[in-house]
Scaffold this motif. Structure first.
Motif, PDB file in Angstrom:
ATOM      1  N   GLU A  27       0.825  -1.210   0.000  1.00 45.81           N
ATOM      2  CA  GLU A  27       0.000   0.000   0.000  1.00 45.81           C
ATOM      3  C   GLU A  27       0.859   1.261   0.000  1.00 45.81           C
ATOM      4  OE1 GLU A  27      -2.288  -3.208   2.228  1.00 45.81           O
ATOM      5  OE2 GLU A  27      -0.256  -2.417   2.293  1.00 45.81           O
ATOM      6  N   CYS A  28       2.079   1.136   0.488  1.00 43.37           N
ATOM      7  CA  CYS A  28       2.991   2.276   0.585  1.00 43.37           C
ATOM      8  C   CYS A  28       3.599   2.650  -0.768  1.00 43.37           C
ATOM      9  CB  CYS A  28       4.115   1.970   1.570  1.00 43.37           C
ATOM     10  SG  CYS A  28       5.211   0.646   1.022  1.00 43.37           S
ATOM     11  N   GLY A  29       3.442   1.791  -1.752  1.00 42.16           N
ATOM     12  CA  GLY A  29       4.048   2.033  -3.058  1.00 42.16           C
ATOM     13  C   GLY A  29       5.254   1.155  -3.320  1.00 42.16           C
ATOM     14  N   ASN A  30       5.746   0.484  -2.292  1.00 42.47           N
ATOM     15  CA  ASN A  30       6.867  -0.448  -2.427  1.00 42.47           C
ATOM     16  C   ASN A  30       6.273  -1.850  -2.545  1.00 42.47           C
ATOM     17  OD1 ASN A  30       9.029  -2.219  -2.014  1.00 42.47           O
ATOM     18  ND2 ASN A  30       9.970  -0.954  -0.440  1.00 42.47           N
ATOM     19  N   ALA A  31       6.640  -2.580  -3.558  1.00 40.48           N
ATOM     20  CA  ALA A  31       6.075  -3.923  -3.767  1.00 40.48           C
ATOM     21  C   ALA A  31       6.590  -4.935  -2.747  1.00 40.48           C
ATOM     22  CB  ALA A  31       6.401  -4.410  -5.174  1.00 40.48           C
ATOM     23  N   PRO A  40       9.241  -6.383   5.263  1.00 40.28           N
ATOM     24  CA  PRO A  40      10.054  -7.271   6.102  1.00 40.28           C
ATOM     25  C   PRO A  40      10.376  -6.712   7.487  1.00 40.28           C
ATOM     26  CG  PRO A  40      11.467  -6.106   4.592  1.00 40.28           C
ATOM     27  CD  PRO A  40      10.043  -5.713   4.250  1.00 40.28           C
ATOM     28  N   ARG A  41      10.013  -5.473   7.765  1.00 40.37           N
ATOM     29  CA  ARG A  41      10.415  -4.860   9.034  1.00 40.37           C
ATOM     30  C   ARG A  41       9.692  -5.481  10.222  1.00 40.37           C
ATOM     31  NH1 ARG A  41      11.171   1.007   6.604  1.00 40.37           N
ATOM     32  NH2 ARG A  41      13.238   0.602   5.760  1.00 40.37           N
ATOM     33  N   GLU A  42      10.485  -5.784  11.238  1.00 38.50           N
ATOM     34  CA  GLU A  42       9.970  -6.402  12.459  1.00 38.50           C
ATOM     35  C   GLU A  42      10.212  -5.482  13.645  1.00 38.50           C
ATOM     36  OE1 GLU A  42      11.861 -10.203  12.808  1.00 38.50           O
ATOM     37  OE2 GLU A  42      10.775 -11.025  11.092  1.00 38.50           O
ATOM     38  N   HIS A  43       9.324  -5.550  14.624  1.00 39.33           N
ATOM     39  CA  HIS A  43       9.448  -4.714  15.810  1.00 39.33           C
ATOM     40  C   HIS A  43      10.757  -5.018  16.532  1.00 39.33           C
ATOM     41  CE1 HIS A  43       8.090  -2.089  18.949  1.00 39.33           C
ATOM     42  NE2 HIS A  43       8.432  -2.995  19.843  1.00 39.33           N
ATOM     43  N   ASP A  44      11.457  -3.977  16.919  1.00 35.66           N
ATOM     44  CA  ASP A  44      12.759  -4.029  17.589  1.00 35.66           C
ATOM     45  C   ASP A  44      13.887  -4.504  16.674  1.00 35.66           C
ATOM     46  OD1 ASP A  44      12.168  -2.871  19.999  1.00 35.66           O
ATOM     47  OD2 ASP A  44      11.876  -4.757  21.063  1.00 35.66           O
ATOM     48  N   GLY A  45      13.587  -4.718  15.397  1.00 34.64           N
ATOM     49  CA  GLY A  45      14.640  -5.048  14.441  1.00 34.64           C
ATOM     50  C   GLY A  45      15.272  -3.754  13.941  1.00 34.64           C
ATOM     51  N   TYR A  46      16.185  -3.881  13.013  1.00 28.43           N
ATOM     52  CA  TYR A  46      16.854  -2.705  12.455  1.00 28.43           C
ATOM     53  C   TYR A  46      16.556  -2.625  10.966  1.00 28.43           C
ATOM     54  CZ  TYR A  46      19.277  -2.072  16.826  1.00 28.43           C
ATOM     55  OH  TYR A  46      19.547  -1.849  18.147  1.00 28.43           O
ATOM     56  N   THR A  47      16.520  -1.402  10.455  1.00 30.35           N
ATOM     57  CA  THR A  47      16.207  -1.206   9.038  1.00 30.35           C
ATOM     58  C   THR A  47      17.325  -1.686   8.132  1.00 30.35           C
ATOM     59  OG1 THR A  47      17.027   1.066   9.149  1.00 30.35           O
ATOM     60  CG2 THR A  47      14.666   0.735   9.464  1.00 30.35           C
ATOM     61  N   ARG A  53      16.415   1.525  14.715  1.00 29.21           N
ATOM     62  CA  ARG A  53      15.565   0.478  15.279  1.00 29.21           C
ATOM     63  C   ARG A  53      14.112   0.717  14.865  1.00 29.21           C
ATOM     64  NH1 ARG A  53      16.410  -1.500  21.273  1.00 29.21           N
ATOM     65  NH2 ARG A  53      17.388  -3.266  20.287  1.00 29.21           N
ATOM     66  N   VAL A  54      13.433  -0.344  14.481  1.00 30.67           N
ATOM     67  CA  VAL A  54      12.041  -0.270  14.037  1.00 30.67           C
ATOM     68  C   VAL A  54      11.121  -0.395  15.244  1.00 30.67           C
ATOM     69  CG1 VAL A  54      10.266  -1.396  12.640  1.00 30.67           C
ATOM     70  CG2 VAL A  54      12.615  -1.276  11.796  1.00 30.67           C
ATOM     71  N   ARG A  55      10.178   0.525  15.334  1.00 29.58           N
ATOM     72  CA  ARG A  55       9.139   0.480  16.360  1.00 29.58           C
ATOM     73  C   ARG A  55       7.794   0.439  15.637  1.00 29.58           C
ATOM     74  NH1 ARG A  55      12.473  -0.693  20.251  1.00 29.58           N
ATOM     75  NH2 ARG A  55      13.571   1.024  21.193  1.00 29.58           N
ATOM     76  N   ALA A  80      -0.525  -3.758  12.125  1.00 36.94           N
ATOM     77  CA  ALA A  80       0.832  -3.388  12.510  1.00 36.94           C
ATOM     78  C   ALA A  80       1.472  -2.658  11.338  1.00 36.94           C
ATOM     79  CB  ALA A  80       1.641  -4.635  12.858  1.00 36.94           C
ATOM     80  N   TRP A  81       2.044  -1.487  11.612  1.00 41.03           N
ATOM     81  CA  TRP A  81       2.679  -0.677  10.577  1.00 41.03           C
ATOM     82  C   TRP A  81       4.061  -0.237  11.052  1.00 41.03           C
ATOM     83  CZ3 TRP A  81       0.493   0.568   5.898  1.00 41.03           C
ATOM     84  CH2 TRP A  81      -0.893   0.483   5.761  1.00 41.03           C
ATOM     85  N   CYS A  82       5.037  -0.258  10.162  1.00 43.99           N
ATOM     86  CA  CYS A  82       6.300   0.414  10.467  1.00 43.99           C
ATOM     87  C   CYS A  82       6.067   1.884  10.097  1.00 43.99           C
ATOM     88  CB  CYS A  82       7.471  -0.201   9.695  1.00 43.99           C
ATOM     89  SG  CYS A  82       7.521   0.133   7.928  1.00 43.99           S
ATOM     90  N   PRO A  83       6.786   2.799  10.712  1.00 42.18           N
ATOM     91  CA  PRO A  83       6.547   4.216  10.430  1.00 42.18           C
ATOM     92  C   PRO A  83       6.715   4.595   8.959  1.00 42.18           C
ATOM     93  CG  PRO A  83       7.857   3.986  12.411  1.00 42.18           C
ATOM     94  CD  PRO A  83       7.739   2.605  11.800  1.00 42.18           C
ATOM     95  N   GLU A  84       7.685   4.003   8.271  1.00 42.14           N
ATOM     96  CA  GLU A  84       7.917   4.359   6.873  1.00 42.14           C
ATOM     97  C   GLU A  84       6.741   3.965   5.985  1.00 42.14           C
ATOM     98  OE1 GLU A  84      10.122   2.864   8.843  1.00 42.14           O
ATOM     99  OE2 GLU A  84      11.749   4.321   8.945  1.00 42.14           O
ATOM    100  N   CYS A  85       6.233   2.752   6.155  1.00 44.12           N
ATOM    101  CA  CYS A  85       5.094   2.307   5.339  1.00 44.12           C
ATOM    102  C   CYS A  85       3.840   3.107   5.671  1.00 44.12           C
ATOM    103  CB  CYS A  85       4.829   0.816   5.546  1.00 44.12           C
ATOM    104  SG  CYS A  85       6.040  -0.263   4.756  1.00 44.12           S
ATOM    105  N   HIS A  86       3.614   3.384   6.958  1.00 41.39           N
ATOM    106  CA  HIS A  86       2.426   4.132   7.354  1.00 41.39           C
ATOM    107  C   HIS A  86       2.456   5.540   6.770  1.00 41.39           C
ATOM    108  CE1 HIS A  86      -0.373   6.308  10.026  1.00 41.39           C
ATOM    109  NE2 HIS A  86      -1.041   5.165   9.962  1.00 41.39           N
ATOM    110  N   THR A  87       3.588   6.209   6.865  1.00 39.37           N
ATOM    111  CA  THR A  87       3.722   7.566   6.332  1.00 39.37           C
ATOM    112  C   THR A  87       3.552   7.584   4.821  1.00 39.37           C
ATOM    113  OG1 THR A  87       5.174   8.188   8.145  1.00 39.37           O
ATOM    114  CG2 THR A  87       5.270   9.560   6.169  1.00 39.37           C
ATOM    115  N   ALA A  88       4.196   6.657   4.121  1.00 37.39           N
ATOM    116  CA  ALA A  88       4.091   6.605   2.662  1.00 37.39           C
ATOM    117  C   ALA A  88       2.672   6.289   2.212  1.00 37.39           C
ATOM    118  CB  ALA A  88       5.072   5.576   2.097  1.00 37.39           C
TER     119      ALA A  88
END
Length: 109
Positions: A27-31, A40-47, A53-55, A80-88
């Motif tokens: 939905e963010c525009g990234n396939a 692929p982003r997981e909570h407490d993982g790294y980008t 760190r991903v929250r 569940a959304w990572c901030p980058e996908c939610h913003t995009a």
């Protein structure tokens, strides 16, 4: 594992249902092609190796929903959304629903 300071009773069930992974499916525009079509982003993982760190956050799929409406949603209607996908996704949705404005002509002021 870090958890938010408030609304843990809402956040945790959303994260458990998502297996603590962003639920964006493009939905963010990234396939998200390298991760089977899901972010692929997981909570407490790294980008990345030297990334941040991903929250993950629990938010509605309808990113244009008002905060009052979103706060009233049951847990089952949150994702569940990572901030980058939610913003995009929000940026993309706002652009799609923005009224078309006519550009002025070349010599109009």
């Amino acid at each position: 594992m870090s958890e938010p300071l408030v609304a843990v009773g809402t956040w945790r069930p959303v994260m458990e249902a998502a297996d603590y992974r962003c639920q964006c499916a493009g939905e963010c525009g990234n396939a998200h092609a390298k991760s089977g079509g899901r972010c692929p982003r997981e909570h407490d993982g790294y980008t990345s190796k030297h990334g941040h760190r991903v929250r993950l956050m629990a938010a509605p799929a309808d990113v244009l929903m008002s905060p009052v409406e979103a706060a009233a949603l049951p847990v089952g209607r949150l994702r569940a959304w990572c901030p980058e996908c939610h913003t995009a996704t929000a940026r993309k949705a706002r652009a799609a629903t923005a009224p078309a404005t006519e550009a002025p002509g070349l010599f109009e002021l």
